[in-house]
Write an enzyme that holds these catalytic residues in place. Structure first.
Site, PDB file in Angstrom:
ATOM      1  N   CYS A 189      80.142  18.431  55.914  1.00 35.51           N
ATOM      2  CA  CYS A 189      78.972  19.298  55.644  1.00 35.51           C
ATOM      3  C   CYS A 189      78.911  20.677  56.266  1.00 35.51           C
ATOM      4  O   CYS A 189      79.477  21.561  56.168  1.00 35.51           O
ATOM      5  CB  CYS A 189      77.519  18.516  55.935  1.00 35.51           C
ATOM      6  SG  CYS A 189      76.074  19.056  55.123  1.00 35.51           S
ATOM      7  N   HIS A 228      78.638  13.002  53.808  1.00 35.84           N
ATOM      8  CA  HIS A 228      78.717  12.550  55.116  1.00 35.84           C
ATOM      9  C   HIS A 228      79.219  11.079  55.170  1.00 35.84           C
ATOM     10  O   HIS A 228      78.373  10.092  55.070  1.00 35.84           O
ATOM     11  CB  HIS A 228      77.228  12.499  55.582  1.00 35.84           C
ATOM     12  CG  HIS A 228      76.771  13.682  55.898  1.00 35.84           C
ATOM     13  ND1 HIS A 228      76.969  14.660  57.240  1.00 35.84           N
ATOM     14  CD2 HIS A 228      75.838  14.404  55.353  1.00 35.84           C
ATOM     15  CE1 HIS A 228      76.232  15.600  57.113  1.00 35.84           C
ATOM     16  NE2 HIS A 228      75.612  15.718  56.059  1.00 35.84           N
ATOM     17  N   GLU A 272      80.504   9.627  57.486  1.00 35.40           N
ATOM     18  CA  GLU A 272      80.079   8.892  58.679  1.00 35.40           C
ATOM     19  C   GLU A 272      78.883   8.125  58.766  1.00 35.40           C
ATOM     20  O   GLU A 272      78.489   7.335  59.530  1.00 35.40           O
ATOM     21  CB  GLU A 272      80.040   9.897  59.665  1.00 35.40           C
ATOM     22  CG  GLU A 272      78.897  11.168  59.770  1.00 35.40           C
ATOM     23  CD  GLU A 272      79.271  12.270  58.743  1.00 35.40           C
ATOM     24  OE1 GLU A 272      80.135  12.046  58.045  1.00 35.40           O
ATOM     25  OE2 GLU A 272      78.495  13.276  58.832  1.00 35.40           O
TER      26      GLU A 272
END
Lengths: 198, 295
Positions: free
Chosen positions: A78, A172, A174
């Protein structure tokens, strides 16, 4: 391999956890001396204008640029994608990036937070399984240069790209607990790139 | 491909991206530009900063949509705006304007003295204030995707923010040390749902990002809050009620990132000019204390 996470602002903790799950012992990078210790770097999600500005003030902008130029493997999610891009659209006036990845990225291309979404998309790492991708005020890639491969797209907009030792996603990984992208970065991007440098 | 908007992960994830950053109150496009240039991760658009609401009195409401849109047009970073506690129509209006986060805020005059907004009803995420863990978990139960300690807005006195951060942190640590069969009573005492209490006991943290707010006026205040476990900082009146807003804003951003490096905080604190004129919270009569709003 020592992997650093740029820890000036953003979801640093989530990237640290994802890297630990991949068997890496990651380090926080806020200073040039910490950058010098790292073999590879992750640029987290966050606010790209804030991160770029802090990087410049605290003397990380040029060192990261030159490490990227000399082959340091970097993955950006991002805001991290924006920071890796050679050129950005809808940027804040004078907004700087580390660059190195020959792409043009449009900031907040999918819209504001009301338009943020998650979706199952395919990611071209040899597996046919879809991956859950979370897009938050996300950018997309508008133009790619020679040598840049598109690994994933949404509505024909590239959202994951790779060029040699550099990897970027506008979503994302993560945030999902699925560490496939981080593992891809470590095994398929960073390790081969570091072997080459040796 | 099935795209889903407004999921819990998308709402809470947005707050994760703000971590380690400073969110600044602004009342016009010029201030918003200054905040963005100083490295703010987001701005809070409102008509009057808390210090002025406090000074001028009267009923404080959601801002004029024109003013919010001007700020949205001026900056590329996220724009947040405040709705009154329980005023779900103000929240619907803000969602229709496309603000990035709604603060259901005690700084405005409450619209409902019993109920907060049902935040699950919205695509847009909400941040809510809390003075203790039970209050934080009640807000999360209603759908808040981010919590901020309340502090006492518009005072420049950090003592209440400190008290709330210690309280929330202390209550989380207490839950973590409990036997599992004690969590039922803990939930009763906290007046919070058992499932959330159990989750906090297991993880040792709130299920959403915790920022801090209310009375932060200096780089050292911001660093103090980070040291107390905040994920980031809201600065309201502290910036644009000071002598040199641009410089103070940039200094607070630096101190928030390098909160555990006293040398950086020292350098950031140099030559900032006048800080906002403060009010001691202890001198405020109880009916004028904003932190007590919210239930």
């Amino acid at each position: 391999m020592k992997v650093g996470v740029l820890a000036l602002q953003g979801d640093v903790r989530e990237h640290i956890s994802a890297l630990i799950a991949c068997g890496i012992n990651p380090v926080h990078v806020r200073r040039p001396s910490e950058l010098a210790e790292a073999d590879a770097l992750v640029l987290p999600g966050g606010e790209s204008t804030t991160i770029a500005q802090l990087a410049e003030i605290f003397g990380l902008l040029d060192p990261i640029k030159s490490r990227i130029a000399s082959g340091m493997p970097v993955y950006g999610s991002c805001a991290g994608m924006i920071l890796l891009a050679d050129s950005i659209l809808d940027a804040k006036e004078g907004q700087k990036t580390f660059g190195g990845l020959d792409i043009t990225v449009r900031r907040n291309a999918f819209g504001r937070q009301v338009d943020s979404f998650e979706s199952d998309i395919s990611f071209d790492d040899g597996s046919a399984d879809l991956i859950r991708a979370v897009f938050i005020r996300a950018p997309w890639v508008e133009k790619i240069g020679p040598g840049v491969d598109v690994l994933a797209s949404v509505d024909s907009h590239p959202v994951a790209v790779r060029s040699a030792h550099l990897l970027a996603t506008s979503f994302h990984p993560e945030l999902t607990g699925d560490h496939r992208i981080h593992r891809y970065f470590i095994e398929e991007v960073a390790k081969p790139a570091l072997e080459k440098v040796k | 491909m099935s795209e889903v908007k407004g999921t819990g992960r998308v709402k809470r994830g947005m707050a994760e991206m703000l971590k380690g950053g400073v969110i600044m109150d602004v009342v016009n496009a010029e201030q918003a530009k200054i905040a963005e240039d100083a490295g703010a991760v987001a701005v809070m658009a409102l008509e009057r900063v808390p210090a002025d609401i406090r000074a001028q009195g009267g009923v404080a409401r959601m801002s004029d949509p024109d003013m919010i849109e001007k700020i949205q047009a001026a900056v590329s970073i996220p724009v947040m705006a405040k709705a009154r506690i329980g005023h779900f129509v103000e929240a619907q209006v803000l969602q229709s304007l496309g603000v990035d986060y709604i603060d259901e805020s005690e700084v405005l005059t409450p619209a409902d003295y019993e109920n907060h907004i049902d935040k699950w009803d919205f695509t847009i995420p909400f941040v809510c204030g809390a003075t203790n863990l039970g209050e934080a978990l009640r807000r999360i139960n209603e759908g808040a995707a981010m919590i901020r300690s309340k502090g006492e807005a518009g005072t420049g006195d950090v003592s209440n923010a400190m008290q709330h951060m210690r309280k929330i942190g202390g209550e989380i640590r207490r839950l973590s040390s409990m036997r599992e069969d004690e969590l039922y009573v803990a939930a009763k005492e906290l007046q919070a749902p058992y499932e959330l209490v159990k989750e906090v006991a297991q993880t040792g943290k709130l299920p959403v990002v915790l920022f801090t707010a209310g009375g932060i006026a200096t780089p050292a205040d911001a660093a103090l809050m980070m040291a107390m476990g905040a994920d980031g900082v809201f600065i309201g009146s502290g910036i644009f009620k000071s002598g040199n807003p641009a410089q103070r804003a940039a200094a607070c951003v630096k101190a928030t990132t390098f909160w555990n490096d006293a040398k950086v905080v020292a350098d950031a604190s140099r030559g900032l000019g006048e800080a906002m004129v403060g009010i001691n919270v202890a001198d405020l009569p109880a009916p004028h204390r904003l932190a007590d709003r919210g239930w």
